[in-house]
Structures are given as C-alpha cells and as structure tokens.
Design a protein around this motif. Sequence first.
Motif, PDB file in Angstrom:
ATOM      1  N   PHE A 155       0.827  -1.202   0.000  1.00 24.73           N
ATOM      2  CA  PHE A 155       0.000   0.000   0.000  1.00 24.73           C
ATOM      3  C   PHE A 155       0.866   1.258   0.000  1.00 24.73           C
ATOM      4  N   ILE A 156       1.870   1.309   0.876  1.00 18.91           N
ATOM      5  CA  ILE A 156       2.748   2.475   0.954  1.00 18.91           C
ATOM      6  C   ILE A 156       3.537   2.638  -0.344  1.00 18.91           C
ATOM      7  N   LYS A 157       3.962   1.537  -0.955  1.00 18.85           N
ATOM      8  CA  LYS A 157       4.651   1.606  -2.259  1.00 18.85           C
ATOM      9  C   LYS A 157       3.755   2.236  -3.307  1.00 18.85           C
ATOM     10  N   LYS A 158       2.486   1.820  -3.308  1.00 13.29           N
ATOM     11  CA  LYS A 158       1.540   2.372  -4.291  1.00 13.29           C
ATOM     12  C   LYS A 158       1.373   3.879  -4.079  1.00 13.29           C
ATOM     13  N   ILE A 159       1.227   4.297  -2.827  1.00 13.11           N
ATOM     14  CA  ILE A 159       1.076   5.726  -2.532  1.00 13.11           C
ATOM     15  C   ILE A 159       2.353   6.472  -2.911  1.00 13.11           C
ATOM     16  N   SER A 160       3.494   5.851  -2.642  1.00 13.84           N
ATOM     17  CA  SER A 160       4.780   6.480  -2.963  1.00 13.84           C
ATOM     18  C   SER A 160       4.923   6.728  -4.459  1.00 13.84           C
ATOM     19  N   GLN A 161       4.443   5.778  -5.264  1.00 17.07           N
ATOM     20  CA  GLN A 161       4.493   5.942  -6.708  1.00 17.07           C
ATOM     21  C   GLN A 161       3.621   7.110  -7.155  1.00 17.07           C
ATOM     22  N   ASN A 162       2.448   7.237  -6.552  1.00  9.79           N
ATOM     23  CA  ASN A 162       1.582   8.378  -6.855  1.00  9.79           C
ATOM     24  C   ASN A 162       2.248   9.692  -6.466  1.00  9.79           C
ATOM     25  N   ALA A 163       2.956   9.683  -5.320  1.00  9.26           N
ATOM     26  CA  ALA A 163       3.647  10.895  -4.864  1.00  9.26           C
ATOM     27  C   ALA A 163       4.730  11.306  -5.862  1.00  9.26           C
ATOM     28  N   LYS A 164       5.464  10.344  -6.372  1.00  6.71           N
ATOM     29  CA  LYS A 164       6.533  10.640  -7.345  1.00  6.71           C
ATOM     30  C   LYS A 164       5.961  11.234  -8.619  1.00  6.71           C
ATOM     31  N   GLU A 165       4.777  10.752  -9.014  1.00  8.68           N
ATOM     32  CA  GLU A 165       4.164  11.202 -10.264  1.00  8.68           C
ATOM     33  C   GLU A 165       3.241  12.394 -10.052  1.00  8.68           C
ATOM     34  N   GLY A 166       3.067  12.816  -8.797  1.00 10.87           N
ATOM     35  CA  GLY A 166       2.181  13.942  -8.503  1.00 10.87           C
ATOM     36  C   GLY A 166       0.716  13.644  -8.746  1.00 10.87           C
ATOM     37  N   LYS A 167       0.336  12.365  -8.663  1.00 12.10           N
ATOM     38  CA  LYS A 167      -1.037  11.962  -8.923  1.00 12.10           C
ATOM     39  C   LYS A 167      -1.839  11.896  -7.626  1.00 12.10           C
ATOM     40  N   LEU A 171      -8.621   7.600  -1.759  1.00 13.11           N
ATOM     41  CA  LEU A 171      -8.312   6.833  -0.559  1.00 13.11           C
ATOM     42  C   LEU A 171      -9.377   5.798  -0.219  1.00 13.11           C
ATOM     43  N   GLU A 172     -10.619   6.069  -0.525  1.00  7.58           N
ATOM     44  CA  GLU A 172     -11.662   5.073  -0.278  1.00  7.58           C
ATOM     45  C   GLU A 172     -11.343   3.770  -1.008  1.00  7.58           C
ATOM     46  N   VAL A 173     -10.930   3.890  -2.261  1.00  9.30           N
ATOM     47  CA  VAL A 173     -10.640   2.722  -3.091  1.00  9.30           C
ATOM     48  C   VAL A 173      -9.399   1.999  -2.590  1.00  9.30           C
ATOM     49  N   GLU A 174      -8.306   2.763  -2.370  1.00  6.01           N
ATOM     50  CA  GLU A 174      -7.034   2.134  -2.000  1.00  6.01           C
ATOM     51  C   GLU A 174      -7.075   1.535  -0.597  1.00  6.01           C
ATOM     52  N   LEU A 175      -7.751   2.206   0.326  1.00  6.80           N
ATOM     53  CA  LEU A 175      -7.839   1.664   1.681  1.00  6.80           C
ATOM     54  C   LEU A 175      -8.697   0.405   1.723  1.00  6.80           C
TER      55      LEU A 175
END
Length: 504
Positions: A155-167, A171-175
């Motif tokens: 989960f944190i990896k997925k969020i980190s990738q979004n952070a790198k791409e500025g996307k 959160l409802e879906v990912e959580l």
Amino acid sequence: MPDFEAGYFTIFLICLISSILISKLYKSSPLPQSPFRLPIIGHLHLLITRHPHQTFHKLSSRYGPVFRLSLGSTPCIVVSTPETAKEIFKTHDSSFLGRPYNSVVSYLSYGDKGIVFAPYGSYWKFCKKMIVTELLNGRTLDFLYPVRQDERTRFIKKISQNAKEGKCVKLEVELLKLTSNVISRMFMSKRCSEEEDEAENITKIIADSTEIVGKFNISDHIWFCKNLDLQGLGKKSKDIHRRFDALVERITREHEEARKQKTGGMKDLLNILLDISEDENMDIKLTRENIKAFLQDVLSAGSDTSAITIEWALAELINHPNVMKKAVEEIDQVVGKNRLVQESDIQNLPYLQSIVKESFRLHPTAPLILRLSTRDSTVGGYDIPANTVVFVNVWSLGRDPAHWERPLEFRPERFAGTDMDVRGQDFGLLPFGGGRRMCPGISLGLHNVHTTLGAMIQCFEWKAGKNGDLATVDMEEGVGVTLPRANPLVCVPVARLEPIPLPV
C-alpha cells in the motif's frame, strides 16, 4: 340498608380498596414515550432516511434517552445515552443477547449460521470461543503478522508511486483494497487484487453485501408484506449469495486438495476452520455452511469498517493541521525516520491512539447497534417487553454533552491521561459494541487502523483535492450501515521521507 346488603357493600368496598392497593404496590414501570405514529407503517418513515442515527438523535432531545417506536408491527426502543447503553450492555446484558430477524442477512449467512446474527445459545458460544481461542487470539495474530506487514508495504509503495508522479489518490478505493487484501489473505491466502476477475468478485461481493444489509426491509416488519419482495432485496440477496458461495466453494476445495496432498503453504484461518470441522472431539460439528457463513461475516464486517475509520481519521487530521503536526512529531520521536511504524510501536504512541479514539467517537462505523430483548426488562425506568428490538445509538453516545466536553469538536487531547478505551468498558465510546455480543475482532481492527494511519502520516503529507488545492475537506456523512463519507477523500500525497523506509 338491610344487614345482608350492608355486608355485600362492605365486601365490595374491601375488594375495591385491596385491588387498588395491590395495583399500586405492583404497578409496572411506564412504557417509554413515542412520537406520533402513522397507521400500518407506524414509524417506518423515520428509518427510510439517509441518516436514521441522526433522526434518532434529534428525537431523543424531545422524547428522552429512551423512546419507543413501532416499525410496522415490530415494537422497538431507541437508547441514546451512556447510562442507558450501560443498562443494555452490562446491567441487563443477559436480557438483550438476541439479534432481530433480518431476512436478507439470514439468507446471506446461510440461515444465520455465522456468528454475527446467530441466535444466542450453545452454537453462538461455541463460535465465540473458537474465535477467541483459535482464530483471532494473540498467537494467531502474531503468526499472521507478515501478511499484514506485506499488504501495508504494498500500500505504501503504491502511494509512494503516486507521490513521485504527482497523482492524486482515491483513498476510499485504495484503503478498501488494503483492508480487503489483509482479511482475505489471513483467512483464505488469497489477495482480492491478485486477478482481475477475483478482484471483481471479492471486493464487489463485500460492497454489495454491505449495501444491501444496510437497507431497511419493509417486508420484515409489515405482516401482509412478508412474502412480497417490494424493494427487490430478496432478489439481490440471492444473487450475492450465489456469487459468494461459488467463490468460497472453489477456494475451500483448493484448500482441501492441498491438505490431501500435504503441499504445505501458509496456515491461514480457513485451514484452522477445516481442522476444527474435522475434529471429532469438538462439542459442535462445524458444517461447510457454518464455515462459509463465518467467512461471509468476516469479509463483510472486517474490511470496509477499518478502511472507513482510517479515511475519517485522515480527513480530521487534514482539517486539524495542529493535531497532524503533533502526531507526526510523536512518530518521529518514537519510531524515527529510518524504518516504517510497526504494530509493536503503537503502545508507545499514545497521541496516535487518542486520534483513533476521537475518530471512533465522532465517526463510529456502527452508528446503530441492534439487539433483541429475550425477556421482560427495564431500561431507564421504563418497561421493555420481551421481543422488543433495541437500537443503541452509538453516534449519540459520542455526542452526549453530559459525558463529553465540547462534544462536536475533534480534540484527541480529551483522552490524555485517561484509561478510557474502546473495548466496551466506557459506555460513551462503543465503536465495537458492548456486552457479550461485542465484536470479537477488536484486536485485529485496532492493529490495522493504528498502524496504517501511522504509516500514512509518517511517510507523507496529504494535500486535499484532486489537485491538492483544498485547505479543508467536508465532513458530510454518506449512506450506509458502516457510515461512509458522502464525498470520498481524494488527496495528493507528498513524500515526507526520502527514500521511504520500506521493509526489505
């Protein structure tokens, strides 16, 4: 007056006075007050609203902490204060151990063969003991910790990738993916998102089950509608049941085949259930339907509740940056910046615990708890007959001004220096229910909520909105039995730590 007439009059007078005195001596407590009721449907219209708990909260200010409703032909009471909740869950707990009948739930749970809605008795006691001693005890939770850690890392990896791409992140879906994967892997060694078809199956079944259970079924309460599927809920429940049964049957057969071949693999909770079903020394024989019903309960109740709690808590933190700042400082001080927060750290993070408690108080994922009285009792000084449905308004308990100072404010500091917990001992804070029928998955739920929320604010700053340009987010409640947000939280994550200290 002739003597015989005087004698009869004296006897009559004695009987009359005696009956009045006896009635005074043994007079029953009064019934609770009740709002004006409509013919036939009674107060059904009060439940066919977006937020029944809010409606009940307003009614309690007029009719008191205990008031009476008639849902069609079903007698009900609503209790709305910690004092009256204590009477239900502690003082008279043995009188309120039943669950009201719900035709949709009964069908989905193979005739109430799970634990959530099973009638109180020997089978329910067996299931509760099985959960406490085998399935969700400390030893089993520790054994399955790698599953939870792995899913949080993904989960944190997925969020980190979004952070790198500025996307932005929905959160409802990912959580929900995170919590569903945790529950599904712990119980069946299957990830919801492993295969696209299976993701559609498990996550869709969970969402559909939660939605349909949260709808009020008129056919259960108006006697002449009993055999009519007026809202189409019967048809929908049959479709959900068919899909769930096919999925779990396939997974169960895979487990049984692996057991025959002794191929090993992770010892998940389905395997433990199969072990119990094959144990001839057990007091009660677990059938295949019992196992399926239990899995249905766990998947439906254990996935979205944790996800929704985390989403509400993060929304509150975004709206209260001073609280967010204190929480991050506590994590940095206790955990540091070189590793990810773990479950074992939570006991040393009291402010994070207070944030979760405060979120539970304002946003309980079970705003209304339903019980059924199994015998005559009294609550708040009122007579409550047997077979009365009881609504405990947990949402109201957390907003009681007699119990909470400034109850509408989000202030985690209110828990500082207190031993107030969420395990059913404080009746102003009952997110998991109370009494003997409270949720048995408390420890697992708290592990998931605390550690996930801690990791999210340790690793990222959260900018609200699709473009990260909102200063605050709205706190409007949505429709559903587990109290979702009306507008799902969307944020742009910004990495606080670089690199993110993920486990190797």
